[in-house]
Design a protein around this motif. Structure first.
Motif, mmCIF file in Angstrom:
data_model
loop_
_atom_site.group_PDB
_atom_site.id
_atom_site.type_symbol
_atom_site.label_atom_id
_atom_site.label_comp_id
_atom_site.label_asym_id
_atom_site.label_seq_id
_atom_site.Cartn_x
_atom_site.Cartn_y
_atom_site.Cartn_z
ATOM 1 N N UNK A 48 4.339 30.609 130.723
ATOM 2 C CA UNK A 48 4.847 31.565 131.955
ATOM 3 C C UNK A 48 5.381 30.689 132.714
ATOM 4 N N UNK A 49 4.712 28.605 133.055
ATOM 5 C CA UNK A 49 5.199 27.872 133.443
ATOM 6 C C UNK A 49 6.977 27.555 133.246
ATOM 7 N N UNK A 50 6.636 27.643 132.079
ATOM 8 C CA UNK A 50 8.355 26.921 130.888
ATOM 9 C C UNK A 50 9.308 28.329 131.662
ATOM 10 N N UNK A 51 8.698 29.397 131.155
ATOM 11 C CA UNK A 51 9.649 30.220 131.840
ATOM 12 C C UNK A 51 10.035 30.096 133.067
ATOM 13 N N UNK A 52 9.410 29.869 134.306
ATOM 14 C CA UNK A 52 9.236 29.870 135.770
ATOM 15 C C UNK A 52 10.075 28.884 135.976
ATOM 16 N N UNK A 53 10.078 27.550 135.289
ATOM 17 C CA UNK A 53 10.760 26.381 135.704
ATOM 18 C C UNK A 53 11.535 25.975 134.833
ATOM 19 N N UNK A 54 12.923 26.735 134.375
ATOM 20 C CA UNK A 54 13.733 27.191 133.596
ATOM 21 C C UNK A 54 14.444 27.871 134.307
ATOM 22 N N UNK A 55 13.312 29.125 135.052
ATOM 23 C CA UNK A 55 14.309 30.274 135.320
ATOM 24 C C UNK A 55 14.825 29.766 136.952
ATOM 25 N N UNK A 56 13.828 29.009 137.759
ATOM 26 C CA UNK A 56 14.415 27.916 139.211
ATOM 27 C C UNK A 56 14.895 26.804 138.639
ATOM 28 N N UNK A 57 15.412 27.095 137.776
ATOM 29 C CA UNK A 57 16.627 26.034 137.146
ATOM 30 C C UNK A 57 17.832 26.304 137.445
ATOM 31 N N UNK A 58 18.059 27.388 136.550
ATOM 32 C CA UNK A 58 19.007 28.462 136.448
ATOM 33 C C UNK A 58 19.388 28.913 137.553
ATOM 34 N N UNK A 59 18.647 29.278 138.308
ATOM 35 C CA UNK A 59 18.644 29.743 139.667
ATOM 36 C C UNK A 59 19.812 28.222 140.699
ATOM 37 N N UNK A 60 19.156 27.361 140.383
ATOM 38 C CA UNK A 60 19.284 26.568 141.262
ATOM 39 C C UNK A 60 20.562 26.163 141.100
ATOM 40 N N UNK A 61 20.836 26.186 139.815
ATOM 41 C CA UNK A 61 22.677 25.455 139.817
ATOM 42 C C UNK A 61 23.736 27.049 139.760
ATOM 43 N N UNK A 62 23.026 28.189 139.455
ATOM 44 C CA UNK A 62 24.049 29.217 139.661
ATOM 45 C C UNK A 62 25.008 28.889 141.506
ATOM 46 N N UNK A 63 23.251 29.009 142.412
ATOM 47 C CA UNK A 63 23.606 29.877 144.167
ATOM 48 C C UNK A 63 24.856 28.317 144.199
ATOM 49 N N UNK A 64 25.414 27.420 143.720
ATOM 50 C CA UNK A 64 26.345 26.688 144.344
ATOM 51 C C UNK A 64 27.710 27.332 144.241
#
Length: 138
Positions: A48-64
């Motif tokens: 679950x932690x792995x899913x969360x850290x990679x979900x956040x990574x994608x979001x942080x690069x998609x937002x800009x």
């Protein structure tokens, strides 16, 4: 809309290096849950932690990208590139652990969790971000 700059990617870049730091920790330095926390091992909370850290990574690069003055089509193309890059980075982290980090190993289930988290984030944030931010015509 703000123009796209390296500064807008700093949260994603910082999170990338947080992931790198975490995966380079020797396995014997990662605390094991004890006492009543041992139930975490039963549900494989680390996945679950792995899913969360990679979900956040994608979001942080998609937002800009979402905030940038690109067409909807261009944003969608870049979002896809981001999620595929995050999945590749998930594989890269496992290979780094296998070959360079003492007491760590390649775990296909970790890679799978990384990929699932990145993919869930891609679909969830793509829909939201493409509809939330203004876009320019092609």
């Amino acid at each position: 809309m703000k123009p796209l700059s390296v500064k807008s990617f700093l949260p994603g870049i910082a999170w990338f290096f947080v992931i790198l730091y975490l995966i380079c920790m020797p396995g014997d330095e990662i605390p094991e849950p004890t006492g009543w926390w041992e139930w975490i091992k039963l549900i494989q909370f680390d996945k679950i932690v792995h899913m969360g850290i990679f979900a956040l990574l994608v979001f942080l690069f998609m937002l800009p990208i979402a905030r940038a003055p690109f067409s909807r089509k261009k944003k969608a193309e870049l979002f896809l590139l981001i999620v595929l890059s995050a999945i590749a980075w998930g594989m890269g982290t496992e290979l780094i652990q296998k070959f360079f980090v003492p007491t760590r190993f390649f775990d296909m289930m970790d890679f799978t969790a990384d990929s699932i988290g990145a993919t869930i984030s891609y679909f969830a944030t793509r829909k939201y971000l493409l509809n939330h931010f203004e876009h320019t015509p092609e």
